[in-house]
Enzyme design. Structure first.
Site, PDB file in Angstrom:
ATOM      1  N   PHE A 177      -1.852  -5.528  -6.305  1.00 37.45           N
ATOM      2  CA  PHE A 177      -2.198  -6.836  -6.875  1.00 37.45           C
ATOM      3  C   PHE A 177      -2.825  -6.724  -8.259  1.00 37.45           C
ATOM      4  O   PHE A 177      -2.426  -7.403  -9.186  1.00 37.45           O
ATOM      5  CB  PHE A 177      -3.206  -7.557  -5.955  1.00 37.45           C
ATOM      6  CG  PHE A 177      -2.575  -8.362  -4.860  1.00 37.45           C
ATOM      7  CD1 PHE A 177      -1.208  -8.538  -4.783  1.00 37.45           C
ATOM      8  CD2 PHE A 177      -3.375  -8.976  -3.899  1.00 37.45           C
ATOM      9  CE1 PHE A 177      -0.643  -9.288  -3.774  1.00 37.45           C
ATOM     10  CE2 PHE A 177      -2.816  -9.730  -2.881  1.00 37.45           C
ATOM     11  CZ  PHE A 177      -1.448  -9.884  -2.818  1.00 37.45           C
ATOM     12  N   ARG A 178      -3.846  -5.842  -8.354  1.00 32.38           N
ATOM     13  CA  ARG A 178      -4.723  -5.959  -9.523  1.00 32.38           C
ATOM     14  C   ARG A 178      -4.542  -4.878 -10.564  1.00 32.38           C
ATOM     15  O   ARG A 178      -5.268  -4.867 -11.564  1.00 32.38           O
ATOM     16  CB  ARG A 178      -6.187  -6.012  -9.057  1.00 32.38           C
ATOM     17  CG  ARG A 178      -6.477  -7.290  -8.285  1.00 32.38           C
ATOM     18  CD  ARG A 178      -7.895  -7.387  -7.780  1.00 32.38           C
ATOM     19  NE  ARG A 178      -8.080  -8.617  -7.045  1.00 32.38           N
ATOM     20  CZ  ARG A 178      -7.703  -8.799  -5.771  1.00 32.38           C
ATOM     21  NH1 ARG A 178      -7.150  -7.803  -5.096  1.00 32.38           N
ATOM     22  NH2 ARG A 178      -7.880  -9.967  -5.176  1.00 32.38           N
ATOM     23  N   ILE A 203       0.464  -5.265   4.305  1.00 33.39           N
ATOM     24  CA  ILE A 203       1.303  -6.090   5.166  1.00 33.39           C
ATOM     25  C   ILE A 203       2.703  -5.506   5.228  1.00 33.39           C
ATOM     26  O   ILE A 203       3.647  -6.161   5.635  1.00 33.39           O
ATOM     27  CB  ILE A 203       1.334  -7.540   4.608  1.00 33.39           C
ATOM     28  CG1 ILE A 203       1.701  -7.517   3.108  1.00 33.39           C
ATOM     29  CG2 ILE A 203      -0.026  -8.218   4.786  1.00 33.39           C
ATOM     30  CD1 ILE A 203       1.756  -8.902   2.469  1.00 33.39           C
ATOM     31  N   ASP A 204       2.815  -4.223   4.815  1.00 36.12           N
ATOM     32  CA  ASP A 204       4.139  -3.601   4.682  1.00 36.12           C
ATOM     33  C   ASP A 204       4.548  -2.746   5.873  1.00 36.12           C
ATOM     34  O   ASP A 204       5.687  -2.266   5.934  1.00 36.12           O
ATOM     35  CB  ASP A 204       4.210  -2.775   3.389  1.00 36.12           C
ATOM     36  CG  ASP A 204       3.109  -1.705   3.296  1.00 36.12           C
ATOM     37  OD1 ASP A 204       2.633  -1.225   4.344  1.00 36.12           O
ATOM     38  OD2 ASP A 204       2.726  -1.358   2.162  1.00 36.12           O
ATOM     39  N   HIS A 234      -4.839  -8.039   7.343  1.00 29.28           N
ATOM     40  CA  HIS A 234      -4.234  -9.189   6.651  1.00 29.28           C
ATOM     41  C   HIS A 234      -2.851  -9.536   7.207  1.00 29.28           C
ATOM     42  O   HIS A 234      -2.061 -10.180   6.524  1.00 29.28           O
ATOM     43  CB  HIS A 234      -4.168  -8.936   5.137  1.00 29.28           C
ATOM     44  CG  HIS A 234      -5.516  -8.983   4.480  1.00 29.28           C
ATOM     45  ND1 HIS A 234      -5.752  -8.574   3.193  1.00 29.28           N
ATOM     46  CD2 HIS A 234      -6.727  -9.412   4.955  1.00 29.28           C
ATOM     47  CE1 HIS A 234      -7.043  -8.740   2.904  1.00 29.28           C
ATOM     48  NE2 HIS A 234      -7.649  -9.226   3.958  1.00 29.28           N
TER      49      HIS A 234
HETATM   50  P1  CNA Z   1      -5.620  -4.285  -5.392  1.00 27.73           P
HETATM   51  O1  CNA Z   1      -6.765  -5.179  -5.698  1.00 27.73           O
HETATM   52  O2  CNA Z   1      -4.369  -4.467  -6.179  1.00 27.73           O
HETATM   53  O3  CNA Z   1      -6.158  -2.801  -5.578  1.00 27.73           O
HETATM   54  C1  CNA Z   1      -5.328  -1.677  -5.502  1.00 27.73           C
HETATM   55  C2  CNA Z   1      -6.108  -0.475  -6.005  1.00 27.73           C
HETATM   56  O4  CNA Z   1      -5.313   0.676  -5.791  1.00 27.73           O
HETATM   57  C3  CNA Z   1      -6.420  -0.544  -7.493  1.00 27.73           C
HETATM   58  O5  CNA Z   1      -7.803  -0.330  -7.697  1.00 27.73           O
HETATM   59  C4  CNA Z   1      -5.594   0.602  -8.109  1.00 27.73           C
HETATM   60  O6  CNA Z   1      -6.264   1.263  -9.147  1.00 27.73           O
HETATM   61  C5  CNA Z   1      -5.393   1.522  -6.934  1.00 27.73           C
HETATM   62  N1  CNA Z   1      -4.151   2.296  -6.957  1.00 27.73           N
HETATM   63  C6  CNA Z   1      -2.890   1.839  -7.198  1.00 27.73           C
HETATM   64  N2  CNA Z   1      -1.986   2.824  -7.043  1.00 27.73           N
HETATM   65  C7  CNA Z   1      -2.703   3.943  -6.735  1.00 27.73           C
HETATM   66  C8  CNA Z   1      -2.358   5.287  -6.459  1.00 27.73           C
HETATM   67  N3  CNA Z   1      -1.086   5.712  -6.452  1.00 27.73           N
HETATM   68  N4  CNA Z   1      -3.344   6.166  -6.159  1.00 27.73           N
HETATM   69  C9  CNA Z   1      -4.655   5.765  -6.158  1.00 27.73           C
HETATM   70  N5  CNA Z   1      -5.035   4.517  -6.403  1.00 27.73           N
HETATM   71  C10 CNA Z   1      -4.075   3.605  -6.679  1.00 27.73           C
HETATM   72  O7  CNA Z   1      -5.201  -4.353  -3.866  1.00 27.73           O
HETATM   73  P2  CNA Z   1      -6.139  -4.460  -2.593  1.00 27.73           P
HETATM   74  O8  CNA Z   1      -5.397  -3.840  -1.483  1.00 27.73           O
HETATM   75  O9  CNA Z   1      -7.509  -4.016  -2.868  1.00 27.73           O
HETATM   76  O10 CNA Z   1      -6.190  -6.046  -2.410  1.00 27.73           O
HETATM   77  C11 CNA Z   1      -6.068  -6.627  -1.213  1.00 27.73           C
HETATM   78  C12 CNA Z   1      -4.778  -7.429  -1.049  1.00 27.73           C
HETATM   79  C13 CNA Z   1      -3.553  -6.767  -1.600  1.00 27.73           C
HETATM   80  C14 CNA Z   1      -4.466  -7.584   0.393  1.00 27.73           C
HETATM   81  O11 CNA Z   1      -4.594  -8.915   0.767  1.00 27.73           O
HETATM   82  C15 CNA Z   1      -3.026  -7.117   0.622  1.00 27.73           C
HETATM   83  O12 CNA Z   1      -2.391  -7.921   1.567  1.00 27.73           O
HETATM   84  C16 CNA Z   1      -2.412  -7.200  -0.707  1.00 27.73           C
HETATM   85  N6  CNA Z   1      -1.191  -6.425  -1.007  1.00 27.73           N
HETATM   86  C17 CNA Z   1      -0.597  -5.618  -0.083  1.00 27.73           C
HETATM   87  C18 CNA Z   1       0.548  -4.906  -0.419  1.00 27.73           C
HETATM   88  C19 CNA Z   1       1.212  -4.020   0.611  1.00 27.73           C
HETATM   89  O13 CNA Z   1       1.223  -4.361   1.785  1.00 27.73           O
HETATM   90  N7  CNA Z   1       1.732  -2.874   0.183  1.00 27.73           N
HETATM   91  C20 CNA Z   1       1.087  -5.014  -1.689  1.00 27.73           C
HETATM   92  C21 CNA Z   1       0.463  -5.871  -2.613  1.00 27.73           C
HETATM   93  C22 CNA Z   1      -0.687  -6.555  -2.263  1.00 27.73           C
END
Ligand code: CNA
Length: 267
Positions: free
Chosen positions: A46-47, A112-113, A128
């Site tokens: 997301f961020r 959620i994957d 989630h």
């Molecule tokens: P976020 O806020 O986007 O944080 C992700 C963090 O991961 C960031 O701080 C990045 O710097 C770090 N990051 C990214 N790639 C890497 C890597 N390869 N190695 C190390 N660090 C990395 O996402 P959060 O999960 O904190 O936010 C919560 C949301 C995101 C939830 O409600 C989820 O449902 C939602 N989400 C989920 C998915 C999924 O299921 N894959 C995808 C996108 C969002």
């Protein structure tokens, strides 16, 4: 490089050794994961700079938006949150292996994957929800997301459950089984939170992987570990916990770091 509570970022040898030793001796690791563990499977988080919020505002994933614009919501969710083609990466695989070895007690994920389960992890809490299914808000009929996809292609009001009759049409909406902003979800209940807090209390240490720890209540879970229990954070970006007590932070790729630790455990 930044000095933390006994911690240095960027894969310092000391931090890596400490983390490896903690994992070597652990029997009840509680793992908290977020979108960052799945970016190495090709799923956007997301961020980060190129994350989903660079495409759309946070509001699009709210319950209000879903009710007001169900078609646009589905379009966005299917394009950006549904990844049936994605496969687990090294991070997911190593966690599953550590569970088999009796080190990982449970994974509590915001994702959620479904990739933890596909990698073989058994004890997974999807805090989630999941993007695999959707449910009618009135009658509870469950639909697979693939079924919703084919409804989208053939029906105008595909998001309305035609198997039930409700007084209010909104109640007949079929909602993906993900927790939206303004929503609660199965685990955000008294019983669900109590179970999670029990896991947190029993943890040898807490391992945080790939989350910015900005979304509550998930972001509060590390606070419920017992006093003195270490917190290890492997995350490229910073988190509000980085300077906390008994906290070890590695600002690096999850796959690369976990592989290095796992190689140390199994030379
Ligand atoms: P976020 O806020 O986007 O944080 C992700 C963090 O991961 C960031 O701080 C990045 O710097 C770090 N990051 C990214 N790639 C890497 C890597 N390869 N190695 C190390 N660090 C990395 O996402 P959060 O999960 O904190 O936010 C919560 C949301 C995101 C939830 O409600 C989820 O449902 C939602 N989400 C989920 C998915 C999924 O299921 N894959 C995808 C996108 C969002």
């Amino acid at each position: 490089m930044k000095k933390k509570s006994g911690v240095i970022s960027n894969m310092s040898a000391n931090t890596m050794d400490t983390c490896t030793n903690l994992i070597r001796n652990a029997k009840k690791i509680v793992v908290l994961t977020g979108a960052g563990i799945s970016t190495e499977s090709g799923i956007k988080d997301f961020r980060s700079k190129t994350g989903i919020y660079s495409l759309a505002p946070e509001y699009i994933l709210s319950l209000d938006y879903f009710y007001q614009h169900p078609k646009e919501f589905y379009q966005f969710a299917i394009e950006n949150l549904y990844h049936p083609e994605a496969v687990p990466n090294k991070g997911h695989e190593i966690l599953a292996k550590w569970e088999q070895e009796g080190k990982v007690a449970t994974i509590i994920t915001q994702n959620i994957d479904g990739l933890h389960q596909r990698a073989g992890s058994k004890n997974v809490i999807e805090f989630h929800g999941t993007m695999k299914t959707a449910t009618c808000l009135n009658c509870g009929k469950n639909y697979s997301t693939d079924e919703m996809l084919s409804r989208m292609e053939t029906m105008e009001d595909f998001y309305i459950c035609n198997n039930c009759i409700a007084n209010n049409k909104l109640e007949q909406y079929i909602k993906p089984d993900v927790v939206l902003f303004g929503d609660t979800g199965t685990w955000f209940s008294m019983a669900g939170i109590q179970t999670i807090l029990r896991y947190m209390q029993e943890a040898d240490f807490v391992l945080v992987l790939g989350t910015s720890l900005l979304v509550a209540p998930f972001s509060t879970f590390p606070q419920y570990r017992r006093q003195g229990v270490p917190l290890i954070i492997i995350n490229k970006g910073e988190t509000p916990y980085d300077f906390g007590q008994d906290t070890y932070v590695i600002h690096e790729s999850i796959g690369k770091t976990m592989e290095e630790i796992n190689n140390q455990l199994h030379p």
